[in-house]
Design a protein around this motif. Structure first.
Motif, PDB file in Angstrom:
ATOM      1  N   VAL A  59      78.508 -56.584  32.979  1.00 21.98           N
ATOM      2  CA  VAL A  59      78.095 -56.779  31.587  1.00 21.98           C
ATOM      3  C   VAL A  59      79.274 -57.296  30.769  1.00 21.98           C
ATOM      4  O   VAL A  59      79.149 -58.249  29.984  1.00 21.98           O
ATOM      5  CB  VAL A  59      77.565 -55.466  30.993  1.00 21.98           C
ATOM      6  CG1 VAL A  59      77.322 -55.617  29.488  1.00 21.98           C
ATOM      7  CG2 VAL A  59      76.278 -55.048  31.696  1.00 21.98           C
ATOM      8  N   ALA A  60      80.434 -56.669  30.963  1.00 24.73           N
ATOM      9  CA  ALA A  60      81.631 -57.109  30.250  1.00 24.73           C
ATOM     10  C   ALA A  60      82.058 -58.497  30.709  1.00 24.73           C
ATOM     11  O   ALA A  60      82.502 -59.323  29.896  1.00 24.73           O
ATOM     12  CB  ALA A  60      82.760 -56.108  30.467  1.00 24.73           C
ATOM     13  N   ALA A  61      81.935 -58.773  32.009  1.00 21.37           N
ATOM     14  CA  ALA A  61      82.310 -60.084  32.542  1.00 21.37           C
ATOM     15  C   ALA A  61      81.468 -61.188  31.902  1.00 21.37           C
ATOM     16  O   ALA A  61      81.991 -62.241  31.531  1.00 21.37           O
ATOM     17  CB  ALA A  61      82.138 -60.100  34.060  1.00 21.37           C
ATOM     18  N   LYS A  62      80.178 -60.944  31.771  1.00 26.60           N
ATOM     19  CA  LYS A  62      79.303 -61.937  31.140  1.00 26.60           C
ATOM     20  C   LYS A  62      79.707 -62.158  29.687  1.00 26.60           C
ATOM     21  O   LYS A  62      79.763 -63.295  29.205  1.00 26.60           O
ATOM     22  CB  LYS A  62      77.846 -61.495  31.228  1.00 26.60           C
ATOM     23  CG  LYS A  62      76.881 -62.503  30.612  1.00 26.60           C
ATOM     24  CD  LYS A  62      75.433 -62.064  30.744  1.00 26.60           C
ATOM     25  CE  LYS A  62      74.495 -63.094  30.110  1.00 26.60           C
ATOM     26  NZ  LYS A  62      73.075 -62.684  30.237  1.00 26.60           N
ATOM     27  N   ALA A  63      80.002 -61.075  28.986  1.00 29.72           N
ATOM     28  CA  ALA A  63      80.422 -61.189  27.587  1.00 29.72           C
ATOM     29  C   ALA A  63      81.754 -61.923  27.474  1.00 29.72           C
ATOM     30  O   ALA A  63      81.955 -62.752  26.576  1.00 29.72           O
ATOM     31  CB  ALA A  63      80.526 -59.797  26.971  1.00 29.72           C
ATOM     32  N   PHE A  64      82.662 -61.636  28.406  1.00 31.56           N
ATOM     33  CA  PHE A  64      83.979 -62.286  28.430  1.00 31.56           C
ATOM     34  C   PHE A  64      83.822 -63.792  28.621  1.00 31.56           C
ATOM     35  O   PHE A  64      84.394 -64.595  27.864  1.00 31.56           O
ATOM     36  CB  PHE A  64      84.808 -61.686  29.566  1.00 31.56           C
ATOM     37  CG  PHE A  64      86.203 -62.231  29.682  1.00 31.56           C
ATOM     38  CD1 PHE A  64      87.256 -61.623  29.021  1.00 31.56           C
ATOM     39  CD2 PHE A  64      86.479 -63.348  30.470  1.00 31.56           C
ATOM     40  CE1 PHE A  64      88.549 -62.119  29.130  1.00 31.56           C
ATOM     41  CE2 PHE A  64      87.762 -63.850  30.579  1.00 31.56           C
ATOM     42  CZ  PHE A  64      88.802 -63.229  29.912  1.00 31.56           C
ATOM     43  N   ILE A  65      83.038 -64.205  29.615  1.00 32.40           N
ATOM     44  CA  ILE A  65      82.832 -65.623  29.895  1.00 32.40           C
ATOM     45  C   ILE A  65      82.080 -66.297  28.749  1.00 32.40           C
ATOM     46  O   ILE A  65      82.387 -67.440  28.373  1.00 32.40           O
ATOM     47  CB  ILE A  65      82.066 -65.809  31.224  1.00 32.40           C
ATOM     48  CG1 ILE A  65      82.927 -65.344  32.403  1.00 32.40           C
ATOM     49  CG2 ILE A  65      81.665 -67.271  31.423  1.00 32.40           C
ATOM     50  CD1 ILE A  65      84.199 -66.129  32.618  1.00 32.40           C
ATOM     51  N   THR A  66      81.122 -65.601  28.167  1.00 31.40           N
ATOM     52  CA  THR A  66      80.379 -66.152  27.036  1.00 31.40           C
ATOM     53  C   THR A  66      81.311 -66.426  25.863  1.00 31.40           C
ATOM     54  O   THR A  66      81.184 -67.452  25.178  1.00 31.40           O
ATOM     55  CB  THR A  66      79.257 -65.188  26.604  1.00 31.40           C
ATOM     56  OG1 THR A  66      78.345 -65.009  27.693  1.00 31.40           O
ATOM     57  CG2 THR A  66      78.496 -65.727  25.408  1.00 31.40           C
ATOM     58  N   ALA A  67      82.261 -65.528  25.638  1.00 24.00           N
ATOM     59  CA  ALA A  67      83.226 -65.726  24.559  1.00 24.00           C
ATOM     60  C   ALA A  67      84.089 -66.961  24.806  1.00 24.00           C
ATOM     61  O   ALA A  67      84.370 -67.737  23.881  1.00 24.00           O
ATOM     62  CB  ALA A  67      84.107 -64.479  24.417  1.00 24.00           C
TER      63      ALA A  67
END
Length: 222
Positions: free
Chosen positions: A4-12
């Motif tokens: 979940v954090a990885a997706k948010a990180f890449i999205t940012a």
């Protein structure tokens, strides 16, 4: 880092640089292949400076093979490891003509069989030229994978496999560019510019270079 954090990180990273693409200058798949081979232990800027005149006289494998090792070397002497690279470019040009009808192959096995082409180079060519969901791990991406907790690993292959596992498939192909440019300009090796990063909320790096007030806020959000 969780998925979940990885997706948010890449999205940012995507939001910060939505149109990220390779900084190498090329006009066809062959020029891309040669540029990536030349970029090993060299900057994209130095490669572009050398290949601009080189590609004017040798835009394809036939012309490059005719130019030969010595002719290629004349154009790339400003790039590190130029002697070995000139030899490899001459050899791979001949191999493309002899085994692939002058075309750059799209599969990993054929690409890695070419002189001077390793896994990272093959991944770049497959990603950029053929739209494959590959992750080419260079020094920047290796550093980010380990520093941020996104995909820790002791080897480039471990980091590559971790990134493929962590990043949603739909984001994997462009993520290569988002990560490499982030590492090149923001998450630098010696002095990461964390204040310029909009993904610090999810980054697990314990020594973030942020103003104390902002650092406290980021920690409370994570």
């Amino acid at each position: 880092m969780s998925k979940v954090a990885a997706k948010a990180f890449i999205t940012a990273l995507a939001e910060a640089n939505p149109n990220a693409e390779s900084e190498l200058i090329f006009h066809n798949n062959f020029e891309l292949l040669v540029s990536v081979v030349l970029s090993a232990q060299a900057t994209d800027k130095s490669v572009n400076k050398a290949t601009e005149p080189l590609f004017k006289v040798a835009p394809g494998p036939k012309e490059m093979a005719e130019l030969g090792e010595d002719g290629i070397a004349h154009f790339i002497k400003t790039i590190g490891l130029w002697r070995a690279k000139a030899r490899n470019v001459a050899l791979l040009s001949n191999q493309l003509l002899q085994k692939h009808n002058g075309e750059v192959p799209s599969d990993r096995t054929s690409l890695e069989a070419l002189p001077g082409v390793g896994r990272k180079t093959a991944n770049v060519v497959m990603n950029v030229a053929f739209g494959a969901d590959t992750m080419a791990v260079d020094t920047h991406i290796f550093r980010i994978g380990n520093r941020t907790g996104l995909a820790p690993g002791k080897t480039t292959l471990q980091v590559e496999e971790g990134l493929i596992s962590q990043i949603p498939k739909a984001m994997l192909r462009p993520a290569h560019h988002w990560l490499i440019l982030h590492g090149r300009y923001v998450c630098k090796a010696r002095s990461p510019e964390c204040s310029k990063c909009n993904a610090t909320q999810w980054c697990l790096y314990p020594e973030k270079n942020l103003p104390e007030k902002e650092l406290h806020t980021k920690r409370s959000l994570s």
